[in-house]
Design a protein around this motif. Structure first.
Motif, PDB file in Angstrom:
ATOM      1  N   LEU A 187       0.835  -1.196   0.000  1.00  0.00           N
ATOM      2  CA  LEU A 187       0.000   0.000   0.000  1.00  0.00           C
ATOM      3  C   LEU A 187       0.872   1.248   0.000  1.00  0.00           C
ATOM      4  CD1 LEU A 187      -2.603  -1.099   2.703  1.00  0.00           C
ATOM      5  CD2 LEU A 187      -2.918  -1.128   0.216  1.00  0.00           C
ATOM      6  N   LEU A 188       0.345   2.351  -0.545  1.00  0.00           N
ATOM      7  CA  LEU A 188       1.075   3.607  -0.566  1.00  0.00           C
ATOM      8  C   LEU A 188       1.167   4.198   0.831  1.00  0.00           C
ATOM      9  CD1 LEU A 188      -0.331   5.327  -3.785  1.00  0.00           C
ATOM     10  CD2 LEU A 188       1.757   3.988  -3.534  1.00  0.00           C
ATOM     11  N   ILE A 189       2.227   4.957   1.086  1.00  0.00           N
ATOM     12  CA  ILE A 189       2.473   5.524   2.411  1.00  0.00           C
ATOM     13  C   ILE A 189       1.365   6.480   2.815  1.00  0.00           C
ATOM     14  CG2 ILE A 189       3.903   7.385   1.469  1.00  0.00           C
ATOM     15  CD1 ILE A 189       4.316   5.623   4.884  1.00  0.00           C
ATOM     16  N   GLN A 190       0.794   7.241   1.854  1.00  0.00           N
ATOM     17  CA  GLN A 190      -0.257   8.172   2.214  1.00  0.00           C
ATOM     18  C   GLN A 190      -1.542   7.457   2.604  1.00  0.00           C
ATOM     19  OE1 GLN A 190       1.036  10.839   3.236  1.00  0.00           O
ATOM     20  NE2 GLN A 190      -0.285  12.304   2.176  1.00  0.00           N
ATOM     21  N   THR A 191      -1.789   6.292   2.001  1.00  0.00           N
ATOM     22  CA  THR A 191      -2.932   5.483   2.415  1.00  0.00           C
ATOM     23  C   THR A 191      -2.779   5.101   3.877  1.00  0.00           C
ATOM     24  OG1 THR A 191      -3.201   4.602   0.180  1.00  0.00           O
ATOM     25  CG2 THR A 191      -4.234   3.370   1.973  1.00  0.00           C
ATOM     26  N   LYS A 192      -1.578   4.705   4.257  1.00  0.00           N
ATOM     27  CA  LYS A 192      -1.315   4.331   5.649  1.00  0.00           C
ATOM     28  C   LYS A 192      -1.384   5.544   6.570  1.00  0.00           C
ATOM     29  CE  LYS A 192       1.630   0.367   4.461  1.00  0.00           C
ATOM     30  NZ  LYS A 192       2.969  -0.249   4.629  1.00  0.00           N
ATOM     31  N   ARG A 193      -0.835   6.664   6.103  1.00  0.00           N
ATOM     32  CA  ARG A 193      -0.821   7.873   6.930  1.00  0.00           C
ATOM     33  C   ARG A 193      -2.245   8.351   7.219  1.00  0.00           C
ATOM     34  NH1 ARG A 193       3.263  11.276   7.727  1.00  0.00           N
ATOM     35  NH2 ARG A 193       4.389  10.422   5.934  1.00  0.00           N
ATOM     36  N   HIS A 194      -3.070   8.423   6.185  1.00  0.00           N
ATOM     37  CA  HIS A 194      -4.433   8.907   6.371  1.00  0.00           C
ATOM     38  C   HIS A 194      -5.263   7.939   7.196  1.00  0.00           C
ATOM     39  CE1 HIS A 194      -4.029  11.635   2.572  1.00  0.00           C
ATOM     40  NE2 HIS A 194      -3.467  12.153   3.640  1.00  0.00           N
ATOM     41  N   SER A 195      -5.014   6.650   7.061  1.00  0.00           N
ATOM     42  CA  SER A 195      -5.719   5.668   7.892  1.00  0.00           C
ATOM     43  C   SER A 195      -5.316   5.822   9.348  1.00  0.00           C
ATOM     44  CB  SER A 195      -5.407   4.246   7.405  1.00  0.00           C
ATOM     45  OG  SER A 195      -5.826   4.054   6.065  1.00  0.00           O
ATOM     46  N   THR A 196      -4.045   6.091   9.590  1.00  0.00           N
ATOM     47  CA  THR A 196      -3.558   6.302  10.952  1.00  0.00           C
ATOM     48  C   THR A 196      -4.213   7.528  11.575  1.00  0.00           C
ATOM     49  OG1 THR A 196      -1.425   5.297  10.400  1.00  0.00           O
ATOM     50  CG2 THR A 196      -1.505   6.688  12.367  1.00  0.00           C
ATOM     51  N   ILE A 197      -4.297   8.602  10.804  1.00  0.00           N
ATOM     52  CA  ILE A 197      -4.938   9.824  11.301  1.00  0.00           C
ATOM     53  C   ILE A 197      -6.417   9.577  11.585  1.00  0.00           C
ATOM     54  CG2 ILE A 197      -5.616  12.176  10.667  1.00  0.00           C
ATOM     55  CD1 ILE A 197      -2.937  12.343   9.128  1.00  0.00           C
ATOM     56  N   ALA A 198      -7.084   8.837  10.712  1.00  0.00           N
ATOM     57  CA  ALA A 198      -8.492   8.506  10.931  1.00  0.00           C
ATOM     58  C   ALA A 198      -8.679   7.749  12.240  1.00  0.00           C
ATOM     59  CB  ALA A 198      -9.027   7.686   9.759  1.00  0.00           C
ATOM     60  N   HIS A 199      -7.740   6.847  12.533  1.00  0.00           N
ATOM     61  CA  HIS A 199      -7.806   6.090  13.782  1.00  0.00           C
ATOM     62  C   HIS A 199      -7.557   6.992  14.984  1.00  0.00           C
ATOM     63  CE1 HIS A 199      -7.279   3.021  16.795  1.00  0.00           C
ATOM     64  NE2 HIS A 199      -6.022   3.377  16.980  1.00  0.00           N
ATOM     65  N   LEU A 200      -6.544   7.856  14.909  1.00  0.00           N
ATOM     66  CA  LEU A 200      -6.235   8.749  16.023  1.00  0.00           C
ATOM     67  C   LEU A 200      -7.392   9.703  16.310  1.00  0.00           C
ATOM     68  CD1 LEU A 200      -2.503   9.662  15.272  1.00  0.00           C
ATOM     69  CD2 LEU A 200      -3.355   8.208  17.115  1.00  0.00           C
ATOM     70  N   LEU A 201      -8.077  10.141  15.255  1.00  0.00           N
ATOM     71  CA  LEU A 201      -9.192  11.074  15.408  1.00  0.00           C
ATOM     72  C   LEU A 201     -10.507  10.364  15.736  1.00  0.00           C
ATOM     73  CD1 LEU A 201      -8.421  13.581  12.510  1.00  0.00           C
ATOM     74  CD2 LEU A 201      -8.203  13.994  14.960  1.00  0.00           C
ATOM     75  N   GLN A 202     -10.454   9.030  15.848  1.00  0.00           N
ATOM     76  CA  GLN A 202     -11.639   8.244  16.231  1.00  0.00           C
ATOM     77  C   GLN A 202     -12.799   8.413  15.252  1.00  0.00           C
ATOM     78  OE1 GLN A 202     -11.836   6.079  19.245  1.00  0.00           O
ATOM     79  NE2 GLN A 202      -9.685   6.327  18.729  1.00  0.00           N
ATOM     80  N   ILE A 203     -12.497   8.441  13.940  1.00  0.00           N
ATOM     81  CA  ILE A 203     -13.567   8.482  12.944  1.00  0.00           C
ATOM     82  C   ILE A 203     -14.271   7.124  12.942  1.00  0.00           C
ATOM     83  CG2 ILE A 203     -14.119   8.729  10.494  1.00  0.00           C
ATOM     84  CD1 ILE A 203     -11.800  10.638  10.245  1.00  0.00           C
ATOM     85  N   GLU A 204     -15.584   7.167  13.027  1.00  0.00           N
ATOM     86  CA  GLU A 204     -16.363   5.954  13.309  1.00  0.00           C
ATOM     87  C   GLU A 204     -16.355   4.946  12.167  1.00  0.00           C
ATOM     88  OE1 GLU A 204     -20.846   4.765  14.951  1.00  0.00           O
ATOM     89  OE2 GLU A 204     -20.348   6.844  14.466  1.00  0.00           O
ATOM     90  N   HIS A 205     -16.558   5.404  10.932  1.00  0.00           N
ATOM     91  CA  HIS A 205     -16.701   4.492   9.791  1.00  0.00           C
ATOM     92  C   HIS A 205     -15.579   4.717   8.777  1.00  0.00           C
ATOM     93  CE1 HIS A 205     -20.734   3.557  11.252  1.00  0.00           C
ATOM     94  NE2 HIS A 205     -20.989   4.851  11.281  1.00  0.00           N
ATOM     95  N   VAL A 206     -14.992   3.628   8.281  1.00  0.00           N
ATOM     96  CA  VAL A 206     -13.952   3.691   7.256  1.00  0.00           C
ATOM     97  C   VAL A 206     -14.419   2.901   6.040  1.00  0.00           C
ATOM     98  CG1 VAL A 206     -11.571   3.137   6.647  1.00  0.00           C
ATOM     99  CG2 VAL A 206     -12.115   3.899   8.978  1.00  0.00           C
ATOM    100  N   ILE A 207     -14.528   3.577   4.906  1.00  0.00           N
ATOM    101  CA  ILE A 207     -14.882   2.931   3.639  1.00  0.00           C
ATOM    102  C   ILE A 207     -13.631   2.878   2.774  1.00  0.00           C
ATOM    103  CG2 ILE A 207     -16.281   3.079   1.545  1.00  0.00           C
ATOM    104  CD1 ILE A 207     -18.354   4.629   3.178  1.00  0.00           C
ATOM    105  N   VAL A 208     -13.230   1.689   2.381  1.00  0.00           N
ATOM    106  CA  VAL A 208     -12.060   1.522   1.525  1.00  0.00           C
ATOM    107  C   VAL A 208     -12.549   1.422   0.082  1.00  0.00           C
ATOM    108  CG1 VAL A 208     -10.006   0.162   1.028  1.00  0.00           C
ATOM    109  CG2 VAL A 208     -10.846   0.330   3.374  1.00  0.00           C
ATOM    110  N   ALA A 209     -12.389   2.498  -0.674  1.00  0.00           N
ATOM    111  CA  ALA A 209     -12.855   2.548  -2.065  1.00  0.00           C
ATOM    112  C   ALA A 209     -11.693   2.195  -2.990  1.00  0.00           C
ATOM    113  CB  ALA A 209     -13.403   3.933  -2.390  1.00  0.00           C
TER     114      ALA A 209
END
Length: 440
Positions: free
Chosen positions: A143-165
């Motif tokens: 996976l690309l580094i930005q995909t990982k970075r943005h997923s990490t931020i989503a987790h830290l910010l406690q975003i409830e739903h993650v859709i992988v498009a």
């Protein structure tokens, strides 16, 4: 849950209320095009907007095809370079739900703007470009580094739903095996983060496959198209059940020519609910207070809940000013002068442990000093290691000391009283966004 949400938000039967979501991913993964497609296919674009896009000198499509990315890329530099720089917000609605979309930048340089857009989101769409991921010979996927970075931020910010498009499926002839490998790789990475509510979907933003309508080219996919998925997401704000939190924004007085003294405390309820007669505590002073009245533009009310902007009148005459917090006396916030926090460094200037910063927490601002960098997060491995400094886009756990105590909660418990920003005292630029993890 549906009935509970509809009662809380006052929505009509069959309508699920407002959903705030963002798109995230790497550069040129199709985020702006996906939002343009959602708006175009759901009839959310005005005729003059469509005409302006079709005549744009920066159009990157062939022939008469509309470049849908131009709808959110409003800055001249964005259109000229074909990238998203700032966060662009768009509103649209379907018969079942209203939406606010934030199109966030994919370039690493603008990760700080992605953090801004994600801070209020209920859901995130992580776009993965099938033409960019590396399909390894062993069957795995890099996976690309930005995909990982943005997923990490989503987790830290406690975003409830993650859709992988998984986007641009048309470039691999809608091959299910490629999709399955990407979904498996993302699932493995998400497990290291602790992300739970993940929903994958194959699509093509450019052609509209599985965006608003199911695509016949991917008969192997038996899930809903993206718009139906967004319509179905549950959004229950847990802060309704949280202890009462009311940061004071302004002290309201009458004009001085009236006989009756009037002193009201204006602000927005960030968590919980309040009723006339409730016992409160003023923080950080610790003074006790009792709610006398709750005022809005519509007049006096017996109660109010999270999200409402109100003026509270108290029975007692107390020294309360902007930056103070009114909290439920049974469960007050924690007073902190030393705190641990996760931060995303957002400045081009690196962190300097010798300098002082301003911390903005709710309506309170006070001086702060970073006393230590406990650990730096490696985005690829999710491992933490020591660091002597922080540079742009670094994510780290730090220790902070503040000049005046903060009435705060852990970010995981109450977002509003667990979040803060750090401000450079010289340039007045925001240098970091943080999430409080508490300390003794």
């Amino acid at each position: 849950m549906n009935a509970m949400n509809e009662n809380l938000t006052g929505q009509r039967s069959g309508e699920r209320g407002l959903l705030r979501f963002i798109t995230a991913g790497s550069v040129d993964d199709g985020k702006s095009t996906l939002i343009g497609r959602l708006l175009f296919d759901s009839k959310g674009i005005f005729a003059d907007q469509l005409d302006a896009m079709s005549r744009s000198k920066h159009k990157r499509t062939v022939g008469d095809a509309v470049d849908l990315s131009l709808l959110t890329d409003g800055l001249e530099a964005e259109r000229e370079q074909g990238i998203t720089i700032d966060v662009a917000y768009r509103y649209f609605a379907t018969p079942r739900r209203k939406f606010i979309i934030a199109d966030t930048p994919g370039h690493e340089q603008y990760t700080r703007n992605m953090v801004t857009g994600a801070s209020t989101a209920d859901a995130v769409i992580i776009l993965v470009d099938v033409s960019k991921v590396k399909l390894r010979e062993d069957g795995g996927v890099d996976l690309l580094i930005q995909t990982k970075r943005h997923s990490t931020i989503a987790h830290l910010l406690q975003i409830e739903h993650v859709i992988v498009a998984v986007n641009k499926m048309d470039l691999v002839n809608y091959d299910q095996s490629v999709y399955d490998r990407i979904v498996k790789a993302y699932g493995e990475f998400a497990a290291t983060l602790g992300l739970k509510d993940i929903t994958p979907i194959p699509l093509s933003a450019l052609t509209g496959d599985n965006v608003v309508e199911r695509s016949g080219k991917m008969a192997w996919y038996d899930g809903p198209p993206l718009i139906e998925l967004l319509e179905s997401l549950s959004v229950y704000d847990e802060s309704h059940d949280a202890p009462f939190r009311f940061p004071v924004q302004l002290v309201a007085r009458h004009n001085g020519h009236e006989a009756n003294d009037f002193r009201g405390y204006m602000g927005r309820i960030e968590a919980g609910k309040v009723s006339v007669g409730d016992k409160l505590v003023v923080q950080p002073s610790g003074q006790a207070a009792t709610v006398k009245d709750i005022l809005t533009f519509e007049g006096s009310h017996q109660s109010a809940a999270v999200g409402q902007s109100v003026t509270l009148l108290l029975n007692e005459y107390l020294d309360i000013s902007r930056g103070d917090l009114l909290a439920g006396s049974a469960q007050p916030a924690t007073l902190l002068k030393n705190l641990a926090a996760d931060v995303c460094w957002m400045s081009d200037e690196p962190l300097d442990l010798r300098r002082k910063y301003w911390i903005k927490h709710g309506t309170k601002q006070t001086a702060a000093k970073v006393t230590a960098i406990d650990s730096l997060l490696d985005i690829n491995t999710q491992q933490r290691h020591s660091a002597e400094g922080l540079k742009l886009n670094d994510i780290a756990r730090i220790a902070l000391t503040v000049q005046q105590p903060l009435a705060a909660d852990a970010y995981d418990d109450i977002r509003a009283t667990g979040a803060f920003i750090l401000i450079d005292e010289v340039t007045h630029q925001t240098v970091a966004a943080g999430m409080i993890r508490l300390t003794a």
